[in-house]
Design a protein around this motif. Sequence first.
Motif, PDB file in Angstrom:
ATOM      1  N   TYR A   1      37.480  28.009  43.232  1.00 10.87           N
ATOM      2  CA  TYR A   1      38.719  28.329  42.370  1.00 10.87           C
ATOM      3  C   TYR A   1      38.498  27.664  41.112  1.00 10.87           C
ATOM      4  O   TYR A   1      38.318  26.278  41.008  1.00 10.87           O
ATOM      5  CB  TYR A   1      39.834  27.599  43.496  1.00 10.87           C
ATOM      6  CG  TYR A   1      41.171  27.793  42.647  1.00 10.87           C
ATOM      7  CD1 TYR A   1      41.690  29.011  42.795  1.00 10.87           C
ATOM      8  CD2 TYR A   1      41.808  27.095  41.706  1.00 10.87           C
ATOM      9  CE1 TYR A   1      43.046  29.227  42.374  1.00 10.87           C
ATOM     10  CE2 TYR A   1      42.986  27.317  41.212  1.00 10.87           C
ATOM     11  CZ  TYR A   1      43.483  28.731  41.496  1.00 10.87           C
ATOM     12  OH  TYR A   1      44.736  28.714  40.899  1.00 10.87           O
ATOM     13  N   SER A   2      38.803  28.201  40.127  1.00 14.36           N
ATOM     14  CA  SER A   2      38.552  27.874  38.597  1.00 14.36           C
ATOM     15  C   SER A   2      39.672  28.221  37.939  1.00 14.36           C
ATOM     16  O   SER A   2      40.180  29.530  37.757  1.00 14.36           O
ATOM     17  CB  SER A   2      37.428  28.580  38.223  1.00 14.36           C
ATOM     18  OG  SER A   2      37.173  28.001  36.880  1.00 14.36           O
TER      19      SER A   2
ATOM     20  N   TYR B   1      40.715  32.079  38.571  1.00 11.80           N
ATOM     21  CA  TYR B   1      39.977  33.096  39.362  1.00 11.80           C
ATOM     22  C   TYR B   1      39.335  32.311  40.439  1.00 11.80           C
ATOM     23  O   TYR B   1      39.256  31.320  40.687  1.00 11.80           O
ATOM     24  CB  TYR B   1      38.736  33.314  38.190  1.00 11.80           C
ATOM     25  CG  TYR B   1      39.307  33.976  37.041  1.00 11.80           C
ATOM     26  CD1 TYR B   1      38.865  35.536  37.122  1.00 11.80           C
ATOM     27  CD2 TYR B   1      39.725  33.525  35.876  1.00 11.80           C
ATOM     28  CE1 TYR B   1      39.280  36.204  35.884  1.00 11.80           C
ATOM     29  CE2 TYR B   1      40.015  34.257  34.672  1.00 11.80           C
ATOM     30  CZ  TYR B   1      39.619  35.548  34.760  1.00 11.80           C
ATOM     31  OH  TYR B   1      40.073  36.520  33.687  1.00 11.80           O
ATOM     32  N   ILE B   2      38.905  33.211  41.563  1.00 11.55           N
ATOM     33  CA  ILE B   2      38.182  32.848  42.509  1.00 11.55           C
ATOM     34  C   ILE B   2      36.633  33.390  42.027  1.00 11.55           C
ATOM     35  O   ILE B   2      36.343  34.457  41.909  1.00 11.55           O
ATOM     36  CB  ILE B   2      38.419  33.733  43.661  1.00 11.55           C
ATOM     37  CG1 ILE B   2      39.734  33.205  44.294  1.00 11.55           C
ATOM     38  CG2 ILE B   2      37.171  33.257  44.999  1.00 11.55           C
ATOM     39  CD1 ILE B   2      39.796  31.711  44.750  1.00 11.55           C
ATOM     40  N   THR B   3      35.766  32.370  41.771  1.00  9.79           N
ATOM     41  CA  THR B   3      34.469  32.841  41.267  1.00  9.79           C
ATOM     42  C   THR B   3      33.388  32.658  42.225  1.00  9.79           C
ATOM     43  O   THR B   3      33.310  31.711  43.124  1.00  9.79           O
ATOM     44  CB  THR B   3      34.067  31.731  40.052  1.00  9.79           C
ATOM     45  OG1 THR B   3      33.958  30.518  40.446  1.00  9.79           O
ATOM     46  CG2 THR B   3      35.199  31.779  38.955  1.00  9.79           C
TER      47      THR B   3
ATOM     48  N   ILE C   1      30.232  36.295  39.606  1.00  7.63           N
ATOM     49  CA  ILE C   1      31.380  37.194  39.530  1.00  7.63           C
ATOM     50  C   ILE C   1      32.643  36.532  39.579  1.00  7.63           C
ATOM     51  O   ILE C   1      32.840  35.739  40.793  1.00  7.63           O
ATOM     52  CB  ILE C   1      31.169  38.110  40.817  1.00  7.63           C
ATOM     53  CG1 ILE C   1      29.907  38.617  40.909  1.00  7.63           C
ATOM     54  CG2 ILE C   1      32.179  39.528  40.701  1.00  7.63           C
ATOM     55  CD1 ILE C   1      29.581  39.447  39.472  1.00  7.63           C
ATOM     56  N   ALA C   2      33.701  36.985  39.017  1.00  9.62           N
ATOM     57  CA  ALA C   2      35.087  36.363  39.065  1.00  9.62           C
ATOM     58  C   ALA C   2      36.242  37.268  39.323  1.00  9.62           C
ATOM     59  O   ALA C   2      36.276  38.241  38.638  1.00  9.62           O
ATOM     60  CB  ALA C   2      35.298  35.472  37.633  1.00  9.62           C
ATOM     61  N   PHE C   3      37.212  36.972  40.173  1.00  9.43           N
ATOM     62  CA  PHE C   3      38.006  37.864  40.544  1.00  9.43           C
ATOM     63  C   PHE C   3      39.546  36.964  40.320  1.00  9.43           C
ATOM     64  O   PHE C   3      39.837  35.845  40.756  1.00  9.43           O
ATOM     65  CB  PHE C   3      38.183  38.038  42.120  1.00  9.43           C
ATOM     66  CG  PHE C   3      36.855  38.298  42.715  1.00  9.43           C
ATOM     67  CD1 PHE C   3      36.442  39.831  42.670  1.00  9.43           C
ATOM     68  CD2 PHE C   3      35.959  37.705  43.208  1.00  9.43           C
ATOM     69  CE1 PHE C   3      35.551  40.546  43.036  1.00  9.43           C
ATOM     70  CE2 PHE C   3      34.692  38.269  43.476  1.00  9.43           C
ATOM     71  CZ  PHE C   3      34.325  39.672  43.603  1.00  9.43           C
TER      72      PHE C   3
END
Length: 212
Positions: free
Chosen positions: A88-89, A113-115, A136-138
Amino acid sequence: MKLGQCIKAGALGLSLFCLSQANAQVFENERFKFGIKGGYSLSSIAPTSKKNVWNDGQDHRNGFYAGVVAEYSLTREKGASIQLEVLYSQQGVKYKEDVPFIGQASYTLEYDYITVPVLAKIYVIDRVALYGGPTIAFNVNDKSVLKIDHVESSFNNDINKVDVLATAGVEVTIFDGIYVEGRYNHGLKSVFKDAGNNFNNSNIQVGVGFKF
């Protein structure tokens, strides 16, 4: 060969085989390491073009990152490995600009983001490793706040929900299982949809972790 000797030889062979299999299983188990990590994140959103108001009064967002990590060794000795993380970022930026007839406006963009970094790691010496790879970041939170003369209002930016970043860093083991790390992430996609210029996520992360 007598029957007793055959039984003894068979038992010895079976014992050696079981021992070799056990050692192989121990080695295979030692190849996998799992752990947790977390730390401080200093983030910004950097425009590709410098001819933009975002460069006037731009500041960083202070935040944190935290998550889990799994590492698989590709060699018997510490040499090369693959590391997968789920973090978690907190990312984003703060900046200011002068608005004619109104005054100074400040913007706070908080994008979380969740990375998922997928990293190739090389141990240059026993306790020091360099790594790099794609992330990959969501996006899971996008909060934008405009403040003018102590009056705040929220607004929505049309942002891309998925980002791709290039990640590079260093990890130093300080005790068995305990390590510190520093890394840099740079976005390869624009944060915003249909933006005239590309605005890329950019952050430095410094943290500590534990693997077992």
